[in-house]
Design a protein around this motif. Sequence first.
Motif, PDB file in Angstrom:
ATOM      1  N   MET A   1       0.844  -1.158   0.000  1.00  0.00           N
ATOM      2  CA  MET A   1       0.000   0.000   0.000  1.00  0.00           C
ATOM      3  C   MET A   1       0.892   1.225   0.000  1.00  0.00           C
ATOM      4  O   MET A   1       1.918   1.274   0.675  1.00  0.00           O
ATOM      5  N   HIS A   2       0.471   2.196  -0.800  1.00  0.00           N
ATOM      6  CA  HIS A   2       1.235   3.435  -0.896  1.00  0.00           C
ATOM      7  C   HIS A   2       0.269   4.584  -1.128  1.00  0.00           C
ATOM      8  O   HIS A   2      -0.640   4.482  -1.943  1.00  0.00           O
ATOM      9  N   GLY A   3       0.465   5.656  -0.381  1.00  0.00           N
ATOM     10  CA  GLY A   3      -0.346   6.847  -0.580  1.00  0.00           C
ATOM     11  C   GLY A   3       0.125   7.629  -1.792  1.00  0.00           C
ATOM     12  O   GLY A   3       1.321   7.781  -2.009  1.00  0.00           O
ATOM     13  N   ASP A   4      -0.836   8.134  -2.552  1.00  0.00           N
ATOM     14  CA  ASP A   4      -0.444   8.889  -3.741  1.00  0.00           C
ATOM     15  C   ASP A   4      -0.048  10.331  -3.416  1.00  0.00           C
ATOM     16  O   ASP A   4       0.355  11.082  -4.302  1.00  0.00           O
ATOM     17  N   ALA A   5      -0.125  10.707  -2.135  1.00  0.00           N
ATOM     18  CA  ALA A   5       0.303  12.044  -1.704  1.00  0.00           C
ATOM     19  C   ALA A   5       1.521  11.963  -0.780  1.00  0.00           C
ATOM     20  O   ALA A   5       1.748  12.856   0.030  1.00  0.00           O
ATOM     21  N   ASP A   6       2.294  10.900  -0.903  1.00  0.00           N
ATOM     22  CA  ASP A   6       3.484  10.703  -0.062  1.00  0.00           C
ATOM     23  C   ASP A   6       4.596  11.638  -0.534  1.00  0.00           C
ATOM     24  O   ASP A   6       5.117  11.472  -1.640  1.00  0.00           O
ATOM     25  N   PRO A   7       4.988  12.621   0.296  1.00  0.00           N
ATOM     26  CA  PRO A   7       6.058  13.527  -0.117  1.00  0.00           C
ATOM     27  C   PRO A   7       7.456  12.946   0.105  1.00  0.00           C
ATOM     28  O   PRO A   7       8.442  13.489  -0.373  1.00  0.00           O
ATOM     29  N   THR A   8       7.546  11.832   0.812  1.00  0.00           N
ATOM     30  CA  THR A   8       8.832  11.238   1.159  1.00  0.00           C
ATOM     31  C   THR A   8       9.283  10.206   0.137  1.00  0.00           C
ATOM     32  O   THR A   8      10.440  10.188  -0.282  1.00  0.00           O
ATOM     33  N   VAL A   9       8.392   9.308  -0.238  1.00  0.00           N
ATOM     34  CA  VAL A   9       8.697   8.257  -1.210  1.00  0.00           C
ATOM     35  C   VAL A   9       7.708   8.403  -2.372  1.00  0.00           C
ATOM     36  O   VAL A   9       6.506   8.208  -2.193  1.00  0.00           O
ATOM     37  N   ASN A  12       5.918   6.436  -7.873  1.00  0.00           N
ATOM     38  CA  ASN A  12       6.550   5.607  -8.907  1.00  0.00           C
ATOM     39  C   ASN A  12       7.558   4.625  -8.323  1.00  0.00           C
ATOM     40  O   ASN A  12       7.813   3.576  -8.911  1.00  0.00           O
ATOM     41  N   HIS A  13       8.124   4.909  -7.152  1.00  0.00           N
ATOM     42  CA  HIS A  13       9.017   3.936  -6.510  1.00  0.00           C
ATOM     43  C   HIS A  13       8.231   2.699  -6.088  1.00  0.00           C
ATOM     44  O   HIS A  13       8.706   1.572  -6.267  1.00  0.00           O
ATOM     45  N   ALA A  14       7.061   2.900  -5.526  1.00  0.00           N
ATOM     46  CA  ALA A  14       6.215   1.770  -5.132  1.00  0.00           C
ATOM     47  C   ALA A  14       5.752   0.997  -6.367  1.00  0.00           C
ATOM     48  O   ALA A  14       5.701  -0.238  -6.349  1.00  0.00           O
ATOM     49  N   ALA A  20       8.383  -5.327 -10.107  1.00  0.00           N
ATOM     50  CA  ALA A  20       9.387  -6.371  -9.909  1.00  0.00           C
ATOM     51  C   ALA A  20       8.807  -7.600  -9.220  1.00  0.00           C
ATOM     52  O   ALA A  20       9.419  -8.670  -9.233  1.00  0.00           O
ATOM     53  N   HIS A  21       7.643  -7.437  -8.610  1.00  0.00           N
ATOM     54  CA  HIS A  21       6.976  -8.531  -7.881  1.00  0.00           C
ATOM     55  C   HIS A  21       5.496  -8.548  -8.252  1.00  0.00           C
ATOM     56  O   HIS A  21       4.627  -8.246  -7.431  1.00  0.00           O
ATOM     57  N   PRO A  22       5.183  -8.907  -9.499  1.00  0.00           N
ATOM     58  CA  PRO A  22       3.799  -8.813  -9.983  1.00  0.00           C
ATOM     59  C   PRO A  22       2.805  -9.721  -9.261  1.00  0.00           C
ATOM     60  O   PRO A  22       1.595  -9.518  -9.373  1.00  0.00           O
ATOM     61  N   ASP A  23       3.292 -10.701  -8.513  1.00  0.00           N
ATOM     62  CA  ASP A  23       2.374 -11.548  -7.750  1.00  0.00           C
ATOM     63  C   ASP A  23       1.943 -10.889  -6.443  1.00  0.00           C
ATOM     64  O   ASP A  23       1.047 -11.378  -5.764  1.00  0.00           O
ATOM     65  N   ALA A  24       2.586  -9.790  -6.107  1.00  0.00           N
ATOM     66  CA  ALA A  24       2.247  -9.065  -4.878  1.00  0.00           C
ATOM     67  C   ALA A  24       0.915  -8.337  -5.066  1.00  0.00           C
ATOM     68  O   ALA A  24       0.455  -8.115  -6.184  1.00  0.00           O
ATOM     69  N   GLU A  25       0.300  -7.981  -3.962  1.00  0.00           N
ATOM     70  CA  GLU A  25      -0.879  -7.132  -4.015  1.00  0.00           C
ATOM     71  C   GLU A  25      -0.413  -5.695  -3.857  1.00  0.00           C
ATOM     72  O   GLU A  25       0.508  -5.411  -3.087  1.00  0.00           O
ATOM     73  N   PHE A  26      -1.026  -4.797  -4.583  1.00  0.00           N
ATOM     74  CA  PHE A  26      -0.633  -3.392  -4.554  1.00  0.00           C
ATOM     75  C   PHE A  26      -1.888  -2.540  -4.482  1.00  0.00           C
ATOM     76  O   PHE A  26      -2.808  -2.710  -5.272  1.00  0.00           O
ATOM     77  N   PHE A  27      -1.921  -1.642  -3.525  1.00  0.00           N
ATOM     78  CA  PHE A  27      -3.068  -0.784  -3.326  1.00  0.00           C
ATOM     79  C   PHE A  27      -2.578   0.646  -3.201  1.00  0.00           C
ATOM     80  O   PHE A  27      -1.689   0.925  -2.402  1.00  0.00           O
ATOM     81  N   ILE A  28      -3.139   1.531  -4.023  1.00  0.00           N
ATOM     82  CA  ILE A  28      -2.809   2.953  -3.939  1.00  0.00           C
ATOM     83  C   ILE A  28      -3.901   3.637  -3.135  1.00  0.00           C
ATOM     84  O   ILE A  28      -5.088   3.515  -3.454  1.00  0.00           O
TER      85      ILE A  28
END
Length: 64
Positions: A1-9, A12-14, A20-28
């Motif tokens: 999970m990654h916030g789309d308003a993250d000023p630190t990271v 696009n890094h997430a 690189a790990h397409p079997d992972a779950e990803f939530f924005i």
Amino acid sequence: MHGDADPTVPLNHAEELYGAHPDAEFFILPGGDHTFGGAHPYLSDVLPASLVTFCDTAISFLSK
């Protein structure tokens, strides 16, 4: 999970990690920042909506 308003990271890094790990779950999380609205010390009795969404999503993931 990654916030789309993250000023630190940047988001696009997430996205690169997920690529690189397409079997992972990803939530924005729209509007989510680096701490999902949390802080230390946290002085409120109510969690921010972003942090509640993060917690609910994490619990659901870990319960699988």
